[in-house]
Scaffold this active site. Structure first.
Site, PDB file in Angstrom:
ATOM      1  CB  SER A   1      -0.947   0.154   1.288  1.00 24.39           C
ATOM      2  OG  SER A   1      -1.915  -0.850   1.009  1.00 24.39           O
TER       3      SER A   1
ATOM      4  CE  LYS B   1      -3.788   0.523  -1.271  1.00 22.21           C
ATOM      5  NZ  LYS B   1      -4.345   0.119  -0.151  1.00 22.21           N
TER       6      LYS B   1
ATOM      7  CE1 TYR C   1      -4.760  -1.276  -4.431  1.00 22.12           C
ATOM      8  CE2 TYR C   1      -5.330  -3.515  -4.702  1.00 22.12           C
ATOM      9  CZ  TYR C   1      -5.092  -2.254  -3.875  1.00 22.12           C
ATOM     10  OH  TYR C   1      -5.013  -2.435  -2.523  1.00 22.12           O
TER      11      TYR C   1
ATOM     12  CE1 TYR D   1      -5.031   1.329   4.246  1.00 20.34           C
ATOM     13  CE2 TYR D   1      -3.423   0.194   5.890  1.00 20.34           C
ATOM     14  CZ  TYR D   1      -3.568   0.661   4.514  1.00 20.34           C
ATOM     15  OH  TYR D   1      -2.917   0.462   3.414  1.00 20.34           O
TER      16      TYR D   1
ATOM     17  CB  VAL E   1      -0.135  -6.050   4.063  1.00 19.21           C
ATOM     18  CG1 VAL E   1      -1.437  -5.520   4.577  1.00 19.21           C
ATOM     19  CG2 VAL E   1      -0.423  -6.121   2.797  1.00 19.21           C
TER      20      VAL E   1
HETATM   21  N1  GLN Z   1      -2.254  -5.183  -2.015  1.00 13.91           N
HETATM   22  C1  GLN Z   1      -2.803  -5.157  -0.550  1.00 13.91           C
HETATM   23  C2  GLN Z   1      -4.317  -5.236  -0.587  1.00 13.91           C
HETATM   24  O1  GLN Z   1      -4.890  -4.802  -1.528  1.00 13.91           O
HETATM   25  C3  GLN Z   1      -2.356  -3.847  -0.067  1.00 13.91           C
HETATM   26  C4  GLN Z   1      -2.914  -3.808   1.423  1.00 13.91           C
HETATM   27  C5  GLN Z   1      -2.037  -3.073   2.142  1.00 13.91           C
HETATM   28  O2  GLN Z   1      -0.998  -2.814   2.081  1.00 13.91           O
HETATM   29  N2  GLN Z   1      -2.594  -2.627   3.416  1.00 13.91           N
HETATM   30  O3  GLN Z   1      -4.596  -5.939  -0.030  1.00 13.91           O
END
Ligand code: GLN
Length: 305
Positions: free
Chosen positions: A63, A66, A190, A240, A258
């Protein structure tokens, strides 16, 4: 302040830590990562860079990508992006669907999964997934001043194979007319952007443009006004439903993934990357968060004075 020594102390402490959190297991390729790793790297506004621990070991940025897709989307669409995605913390898990129905398919912010899928969909419009991913990689490579940054296809395919939740989010948003491209194309893009790999040294360099340091040697990739906004979103939404906790403990804007990485910005001062694969209950790096808490305490750096 001897930053190099501070990083070595933090890395030594992290190495001895017993309770390292739990690696993400919903993406099978990430479930295989050894949790006994820790790296940290800091780029200062004067051009110095210091690293410690496993700062040269590549990991899946997930993530954290992003932040870069948002920078690119704002460049392409400007403020019209905000018709498709909000700017409020969600208070729910990164992959939650509950708010989407009440809010008519407009995700709360660009950093939860639903919001990031909308941002990716926006940069995909008018191009192919390969072109879009190429543009994103080019942006990151320029930011990091390093050509050796790539996508790990195995991770992307592994996420696709187990991507029922993200697929559900995308179909749900499509039903509200908030996705323009074919769902497979948007999700494929994505998953591949999340599967970009970097090490801490590269990630810290790639975040330097977000320091917004006056008169520095760092290339200016986006305007100061946009940098401030991205930092505001990182502070309020970058972790988050753990964003309040991170702001309270660290006091600096950060974006987690993650894969266990966190990119943290000390405005005007530094870009910091930390990585340890074990996650806390919010899905953010457990030791990475603890390391940043110590780093912020010792340096006294905070956006709150
Ligand atoms: N690629 C992961 C997902 O879409 C990214 C989530 C994350 O890093 N929090 O679930």
């Amino acid at each position: 302040m001897n930053i190099k020594r501070l990083l070595e102390n933090i890395s030594d402490m992290a190495r001895q830590h017993k309770d390292r959190g739990k690696v993400a297991d919903y993406i099978p390729e990430l479930a295989r990562i050894d949790p006994a790793q820790f790296g940290i790297s800091v780029c200062l506004a004067n051009g110095e860079q210091h690293s410690a621990g496993d700062a040269a070991t590549p990991f899946s940025i997930q993530s954290i990508s992003k932040v870069f897709s948002l920078a690119l989307a704002l460049g392409r669409l400007g403020d019209s992006l905000w018709n498709h995605v909000g700017r409020e913390p969600s208070g729910y898990a990164f992959d939650s669907i509950v708010q989407l129905e009440y809010e008519k398919g407009i995700p709360r912010n660009p950093f939860i999964n639903a919001g990031a899928i909308v941002v990716t969909d926006a940069i995909l419009a008018g191009s192919t997934p390969a072109e879009t991913l190429g543009e994103l990689l080019r942006f990151i490579r320029v930011a990091a001043d390093d050509e050796d940054i790539h996508i790990n296809d195995r991770v992307a395919l592994s996420e696709k194979a187990t991507g029922a939740r993200n697929t559900a989010l995308a179909h749900f948003m499509r039903s509200f007319g908030n996705l323009r491209n074919e769902i497979d194309l948007t999700l494929g893009t994505y998953f591949h952007q999340c599967a970009i790999e970097m090490n801490c040294a590269q990630l810290a360099r790639s975040g330097r443009f977000l320091m917004n340091a006056e008169g520095s040697i760092i290339p200016r990739l986006i305007s100061s006004a946009r940098i401030r906004r991205i930092n505001a979103l990182m502070l309020t939404c970058g972790h988050y439903n753990g964003s309040g906790d991170f702001a309270f403990r660290v006091g600096l804007p950060g974006k987690s993934g993650v894969g266990g990485g966190i990119l943290v910005i000390a405005p005007m001062r530094a870009s910091i990357a930390v990585w340890s694969p074990g996650l806390n209950s919010y899905g953010n790096s457990k030791l990475g968060t603890e390391a940043m808490e110590i780093f912020a305490q010792k340096t006294g750096w905070s956006v709150f004075g």
